[in-house]
Design a protein around this motif. Structure first.
Motif, PDB file in Angstrom:
ATOM      1  N   ARG A  74       7.305  11.888  -6.290  1.00 50.82           N
ATOM      2  CA  ARG A  74       7.632  11.055  -5.126  1.00 50.82           C
ATOM      3  C   ARG A  74       7.368   9.571  -5.360  1.00 50.82           C
ATOM      4  O   ARG A  74       7.569   8.772  -4.442  1.00 50.82           O
ATOM      5  CB  ARG A  74       6.791  11.524  -3.923  1.00 50.82           C
ATOM      6  N   LEU A  75       6.914   9.211  -6.543  1.00 54.09           N
ATOM      7  CA  LEU A  75       6.527   7.832  -6.812  1.00 54.09           C
ATOM      8  C   LEU A  75       7.523   7.147  -7.730  1.00 54.09           C
ATOM      9  O   LEU A  75       8.199   7.783  -8.532  1.00 54.09           O
ATOM     10  CB  LEU A  75       5.135   7.790  -7.465  1.00 54.09           C
ATOM     11  N   ALA A  76       7.573   5.828  -7.610  1.00 55.13           N
ATOM     12  CA  ALA A  76       8.431   5.020  -8.481  1.00 55.13           C
ATOM     13  C   ALA A  76       7.711   3.724  -8.814  1.00 55.13           C
ATOM     14  O   ALA A  76       6.952   3.185  -8.001  1.00 55.13           O
ATOM     15  CB  ALA A  76       9.765   4.714  -7.782  1.00 55.13           C
ATOM     16  N   GLY A  77       7.920   3.232 -10.017  1.00 57.75           N
ATOM     17  CA  GLY A  77       7.307   1.966 -10.430  1.00 57.75           C
ATOM     18  C   GLY A  77       5.855   2.145 -10.817  1.00 57.75           C
ATOM     19  O   GLY A  77       5.326   3.260 -10.880  1.00 57.75           O
ATOM     20  N   THR A  78       5.205   1.031 -11.086  1.00 53.47           N
ATOM     21  CA  THR A  78       3.791   1.060 -11.478  1.00 53.47           C
ATOM     22  C   THR A  78       2.948   0.345 -10.432  1.00 53.47           C
ATOM     23  O   THR A  78       3.460  -0.401  -9.591  1.00 53.47           O
ATOM     24  CB  THR A  78       3.590   0.386 -12.844  1.00 53.47           C
ATOM     25  N   PHE A  79       1.631   0.594 -10.531  1.00 58.13           N
ATOM     26  CA  PHE A  79       0.689   0.061  -9.545  1.00 58.13           C
ATOM     27  C   PHE A  79      -0.407  -0.734 -10.237  1.00 58.13           C
ATOM     28  O   PHE A  79      -0.843  -0.399 -11.337  1.00 58.13           O
ATOM     29  CB  PHE A  79       0.083   1.199  -8.731  1.00 58.13           C
ATOM     30  N   ASP A  80      -0.861  -1.778  -9.545  1.00 58.62           N
ATOM     31  CA  ASP A  80      -1.952  -2.605 -10.063  1.00 58.62           C
ATOM     32  C   ASP A  80      -3.299  -1.933  -9.856  1.00 58.62           C
ATOM     33  O   ASP A  80      -4.225  -2.141 -10.645  1.00 58.62           O
ATOM     34  CB  ASP A  80      -1.939  -3.979  -9.372  1.00 58.62           C
ATOM     35  N   LEU A  81      -3.401  -1.159  -8.789  1.00 59.96           N
ATOM     36  CA  LEU A  81      -4.626  -0.406  -8.500  1.00 59.96           C
ATOM     37  C   LEU A  81      -4.249   1.015  -8.093  1.00 59.96           C
ATOM     38  O   LEU A  81      -3.385   1.208  -7.236  1.00 59.96           O
ATOM     39  CB  LEU A  81      -5.429  -1.058  -7.369  1.00 59.96           C
ATOM     40  N   ILE A  82      -4.880   1.986  -8.726  1.00 56.20           N
ATOM     41  CA  ILE A  82      -4.730   3.383  -8.328  1.00 56.20           C
ATOM     42  C   ILE A  82      -6.116   3.894  -7.938  1.00 56.20           C
ATOM     43  O   ILE A  82      -7.078   3.740  -8.692  1.00 56.20           O
ATOM     44  CB  ILE A  82      -4.138   4.229  -9.462  1.00 56.20           C
TER      45      ILE A  82
ATOM     46  N   LEU B 276       0.825  -1.193   0.000  1.00 58.51           N
ATOM     47  CA  LEU B 276       0.000   0.000   0.000  1.00 58.51           C
ATOM     48  C   LEU B 276       0.865   1.250   0.000  1.00 58.51           C
ATOM     49  O   LEU B 276       1.868   1.327   0.722  1.00 58.51           O
ATOM     50  CB  LEU B 276      -0.904   0.034   1.234  1.00 58.51           C
ATOM     51  N   VAL B 277       0.453   2.230  -0.803  1.00 58.01           N
ATOM     52  CA  VAL B 277       1.085   3.543  -0.780  1.00 58.01           C
ATOM     53  C   VAL B 277      -0.029   4.574  -0.654  1.00 58.01           C
ATOM     54  O   VAL B 277      -0.932   4.632  -1.492  1.00 58.01           O
ATOM     55  CB  VAL B 277       1.911   3.814  -2.054  1.00 58.01           C
ATOM     56  N   GLY B 278       0.023   5.370   0.412  1.00 55.80           N
ATOM     57  CA  GLY B 278      -0.979   6.404   0.640  1.00 55.80           C
ATOM     58  C   GLY B 278      -0.358   7.788   0.546  1.00 55.80           C
ATOM     59  O   GLY B 278       0.681   8.047   1.170  1.00 55.80           O
ATOM     60  N   ILE B 279      -0.977   8.663  -0.240  1.00 56.43           N
ATOM     61  CA  ILE B 279      -0.492  10.031  -0.416  1.00 56.43           C
ATOM     62  C   ILE B 279      -1.558  10.999   0.057  1.00 56.43           C
ATOM     63  O   ILE B 279      -2.729  10.883  -0.320  1.00 56.43           O
ATOM     64  CB  ILE B 279      -0.161  10.310  -1.901  1.00 56.43           C
ATOM     65  N   ASP B 280      -1.169  11.957   0.888  1.00 57.86           N
ATOM     66  CA  ASP B 280      -2.117  12.977   1.337  1.00 57.86           C
ATOM     67  C   ASP B 280      -1.347  14.234   1.700  1.00 57.86           C
ATOM     68  O   ASP B 280      -0.188  14.169   2.142  1.00 57.86           O
ATOM     69  CB  ASP B 280      -2.924  12.493   2.538  1.00 57.86           C
ATOM     70  N   GLN B 281      -1.991  15.390   1.535  1.00 59.52           N
ATOM     71  CA  GLN B 281      -1.342  16.659   1.821  1.00 59.52           C
ATOM     72  C   GLN B 281      -1.427  17.051   3.290  1.00 59.52           C
ATOM     73  O   GLN B 281      -0.772  18.000   3.722  1.00 59.52           O
ATOM     74  CB  GLN B 281      -1.960  17.765   0.971  1.00 59.52           C
ATOM     75  N   VAL B 282      -2.216  16.293   4.068  1.00 54.20           N
ATOM     76  CA  VAL B 282      -2.370  16.589   5.495  1.00 54.20           C
ATOM     77  C   VAL B 282      -1.599  15.547   6.300  1.00 54.20           C
ATOM     78  O   VAL B 282      -1.950  14.361   6.303  1.00 54.20           O
ATOM     79  CB  VAL B 282      -3.856  16.583   5.905  1.00 54.20           C
TER      80      VAL B 282
ATOM     81  N   GLY C  21       0.685  16.789  -1.986  1.00 57.83           N
ATOM     82  CA  GLY C  21      -0.545  17.009  -2.717  1.00 57.83           C
ATOM     83  C   GLY C  21      -0.540  16.170  -3.986  1.00 57.83           C
ATOM     84  O   GLY C  21       0.522  15.724  -4.447  1.00 57.83           O
ATOM     85  N   ILE C  22      -1.707  15.963  -4.551  1.00 57.33           N
ATOM     86  CA  ILE C  22      -1.804  15.124  -5.746  1.00 57.33           C
ATOM     87  C   ILE C  22      -1.029  15.725  -6.909  1.00 57.33           C
ATOM     88  O   ILE C  22      -0.398  15.011  -7.697  1.00 57.33           O
ATOM     89  CB  ILE C  22      -3.283  14.909  -6.123  1.00 57.33           C
ATOM     90  N   GLU C  23      -1.022  17.060  -7.010  1.00 56.01           N
ATOM     91  CA  GLU C  23      -0.382  17.697  -8.156  1.00 56.01           C
ATOM     92  C   GLU C  23       1.132  17.475  -8.182  1.00 56.01           C
ATOM     93  O   GLU C  23       1.761  17.562  -9.245  1.00 56.01           O
ATOM     94  CB  GLU C  23      -0.687  19.201  -8.164  1.00 56.01           C
ATOM     95  N   HIS C  24       1.738  17.159  -7.028  1.00 56.76           N
ATOM     96  CA  HIS C  24       3.183  16.917  -6.974  1.00 56.76           C
ATOM     97  C   HIS C  24       3.509  15.452  -6.695  1.00 56.76           C
ATOM     98  O   HIS C  24       4.682  15.113  -6.490  1.00 56.76           O
ATOM     99  CB  HIS C  24       3.820  17.788  -5.887  1.00 56.76           C
ATOM    100  N   ALA C  25       2.513  14.596  -6.679  1.00 56.50           N
ATOM    101  CA  ALA C  25       2.723  13.210  -6.277  1.00 56.50           C
ATOM    102  C   ALA C  25       3.691  12.480  -7.200  1.00 56.50           C
ATOM    103  O   ALA C  25       4.466  11.614  -6.754  1.00 56.50           O
ATOM    104  CB  ALA C  25       1.384  12.464  -6.248  1.00 56.50           C
ATOM    105  N   GLY C  26       3.659  12.802  -8.487  1.00 56.08           N
ATOM    106  CA  GLY C  26       4.504  12.102  -9.438  1.00 56.08           C
ATOM    107  C   GLY C  26       5.982  12.197  -9.135  1.00 56.08           C
ATOM    108  O   GLY C  26       6.765  11.306  -9.508  1.00 56.08           O
TER     109      GLY C  26
ATOM    110  N   ARG D 190      -1.055   7.338 -16.979  1.00 55.71           N
ATOM    111  CA  ARG D 190      -0.070   7.035 -18.022  1.00 55.71           C
ATOM    112  C   ARG D 190       1.295   6.703 -17.427  1.00 55.71           C
ATOM    113  O   ARG D 190       2.016   5.830 -17.928  1.00 55.71           O
ATOM    114  CB  ARG D 190       0.065   8.211 -18.984  1.00 55.71           C
ATOM    115  N   ARG D 191       1.641   7.366 -16.341  1.00 53.87           N
ATOM    116  CA  ARG D 191       2.974   7.189 -15.756  1.00 53.87           C
ATOM    117  C   ARG D 191       3.041   6.040 -14.757  1.00 53.87           C
ATOM    118  O   ARG D 191       4.071   5.368 -14.661  1.00 53.87           O
ATOM    119  CB  ARG D 191       3.398   8.484 -15.072  1.00 53.87           C
ATOM    120  N   PHE D 192       1.946   5.796 -14.023  1.00 54.26           N
ATOM    121  CA  PHE D 192       2.067   4.902 -12.876  1.00 54.26           C
ATOM    122  C   PHE D 192       1.105   3.719 -12.851  1.00 54.26           C
ATOM    123  O   PHE D 192       1.235   2.851 -11.989  1.00 54.26           O
ATOM    124  CB  PHE D 192       1.914   5.714 -11.578  1.00 54.26           C
ATOM    125  N   LEU D 193       0.138   3.668 -13.747  1.00 58.99           N
ATOM    126  CA  LEU D 193      -0.757   2.512 -13.782  1.00 58.99           C
ATOM    127  C   LEU D 193      -0.139   1.421 -14.641  1.00 58.99           C
ATOM    128  O   LEU D 193       0.271   1.669 -15.780  1.00 58.99           O
ATOM    129  CB  LEU D 193      -2.129   2.895 -14.350  1.00 58.99           C
TER     130      LEU D 193
END
Length: 378
Positions: free
Chosen positions: A153-161, A110-116, A146-151, A190-193
Motif C-alpha cells: 500500500r506504500l509508494a516512494g521513500t520516507f525520511d523517517l520510519i 504523515l502516513v499512518g498505518i494500523d490494522q484497527v 497490518g504491518i506484514e502487508h503494508a508494503g 530497504r524498500r521505503f527508507l
C-alpha cells in the motif's frame, strides 16, 4: 482530549480504575492485550488522559539527537514520516509537536498505518484538532493494513520510519520471533527508507521487550544497517551477555496535576518517561560523529556504596562499570556525581582496569549531552 480538563471527583475515580486496568494490560498481561483495546470507551479515555501526554514526548528524544548531528539530518524543506502500527497516532503527534517548535519547520507529510480501523479514526480526529491551532504545514494519509502487508500500500521513500510500541507485538508467541522481526523491519527499510533517512523504534522499558529490541538491533547490524543512537558502541550489544541486563531510558518528567492525582489513586508513578529506543540508518552517520568516538552513554542510575560512587557506562570498549572513590573526588571530576541515566559523557585520563574503569584524581569529566527531553533550538 488533552486530559487536563477539570473533572468531578467521581469522574477521576472512574478514570483511575481504567488507568490501573490498562496499565496492567500493558505490562503484566501484555500478551493478552487486544489490538483494538482503544475501542473500549473507558480504556480510550484512560489512554488519552494518562498515557498519551508522556508517550507523545518520547519522540522528542530520538528526534533531538538526530537534530544535533553536524550534517543537520532533519533540515529539509519537506519530511515524509511513516508510522507503522500507529495506534491512535501518538508518535505522529509527537513528531508534529517537535517540528512545530523549530524556527524553520519543514512541510510534514504523515502516513499512518494500523490494522484497527477505529485507531485510524482517532488519528484523523487528533490530527484535525491539532492543526486547528497550529501553523505547521502538514498533511495526513491513513492506511488500514497490518504491518506484514503494508508494503503493498506504500509508494516512494520516507525520511523517517517509526515503529512505536509495536515491534513486541509481532510474532509474539513464535520461537523464531526475533529473526522474523529483523526480516520484517529490514524489508520495510530497504524498500521505503530514504538513503539519508532514519528509522526510530520505541519499545516499553520492560526487561523482556527491551532485551528483545537489543536482539533485533544486533540482527539489523548484521543485515547492514547502522545504529545512529542511543548506542555509542557499534558491535553486538554487550548487555545481552547477562540475562539480567537491559538498556532503557528513565527521563525526569514534570507531570500535570491530573496525572499526579491519578498516580495517588492508582499507586502508579508517572514521574518519568520510561522507554527503550533505537535509531537506525542506511548510511554510517551516528551520534558519535559529534564526539569523535570517545564518548560514553550512562546506562544506570548512580550506584553509591561505602567509599565510592559507580555507574554503568557504554561506549568504546563496551559496557563496563566506572567507579570513583570518594577520596579521589576533585573539581576536575565533580560532574561525575551529577550524571543521570541517558547522559553522554567524556573523560580525560580515565583508567581502564579491564573489567571496569576507574576515575582518578586527575581524571576530568565533561557532560556532553543531558537526558532532559527538551525541544531543540535551531
Amino acid at each position: 482530549m488533552d486530559g487536563q480538563h477539570k473533572l468531578k471527583k467521581n469522574d477521576v475515580k472512574a478514570i483511575a480504575a481504567n488507568v490501573a486496568r490498562l496499565s496492567h494490560l500493558l505490562t503484566r498481561e501484555r500478551g493478552s492485550l487486544p489490538a483494538a483495546y482503544l475501542q473500549e470507551a473507558g480504556l480510550r479515555e484512560a489512554y488519552f488522559v494518562y498515557f498519551l501526554p508522556p508517550n507523545l514526548q518520547k519522540m522528542y528524544v530520538p528526534l533531538r539527537e538526530l537534530a544535533f548531528h553536524p550534517a543537520r539530518l532533519l533540515d529539509k524543506d519537506r519530511l515524509r514520516i511513516l508510522d507503522l502500527g500507529c495506534g491512535p497516532g501518538t508518535s505522529l503527534l509527537g513528531a508534529l509537536e517537535f517540528f512545530s517548535a523549530r524556527e524553520n519547520p519543514p512541510r510534514i507529510e504523515l502516513v499512518g498505518i494500523d490494522q484497527v480501523a477505529g485507531n485510524l479514526k482517532i488519528v484523523e480526529e487528533l490530527f484535525i484538532a491539532r492543526q486547528q491551532t497550529a501553523a505547521l504545514a502538514a498533511s495526513l494519509k491513513i492506511i488500514h493494513s497490518g504491518i506484514e502487508h503494508a508494503g503493498r500500500r506504500l509508494a516512494g521513500t520516507f525520511d523517517l520510519i517509526v515503529f512505536s510500541n509495536v515491534l513486541n507485538e509481532l510474532f509474539t508467541h513464535d520461537e523464531g520471533r526475533i529473526g522474523k522481526r529483523v526480516a520484517a523491519v529490514s524489508d520495510i527499510l530497504r524498500r521505503f527508507l530514504a538513503d539519508d533517512g532514519s528509522c526510530i523504534i520505541i519499545e516499553p522499558a520492560l526487561r523482556e521487550t527491551s532485551r528483545e529490541l537489543l536482539q533485533v538491533r544486533d540482527g539489523l547490524l548484521e543485515s547492514g544497517f547502522h545504529v545512529y543512537s542511543p548506542c555509542l558502541y557499534h558491535a553486538d550489544c554487550p548487555a545481552l551477555s547477562n540475562p539480567k541486563d537491559w538498556c532503557h531510558e528513565d527521563i525526569p518528567w514534570d507531570s500535570p496535576a491530573l496525572i499526579q492525582e491519578l498516580d495517588k489513586l492508582t499507586g502508579l508513578r508517572k514521574e518519568s518517561l520510561k522507554f527503550s529506543y533505537l535509531v537506525l540508518r542506511k548510511d554510517d552517520c551516528t551520534l558519535d560523529d559529534l564526539y569523535g568516538g570517545h564518548a560514553f552513554r550512562v546506562l544506570s542510575e548512580p550506584l553509591p556504596s561505602k567509599g565510592k560512587l559507580e555507574y554503568y557506562l557504554c561506549g568504546e570498549g563496551g559496557r563496563k562499570p566506572v567507579t570513583r572513590r570518594d577520596k579521589d573526588r576533585t573539581a576536575a571530576n565533580e560532574a561525575f556525581g551529577t550524571l543521570t541515566r541517558g547522559d553522554v559523557v567524556r573523560f580525560e585520563g580515565l583508567i581502564d582496569e579491564g573489567k571496569r574503569r576507574k576515575i582518578g584524581k586527575d581524571t576530568s569529566v565533561t557532560r556532553l549531552l543531558s537526558n532532559q527531553p527538551s525541544l531543540p533550538a535551531e
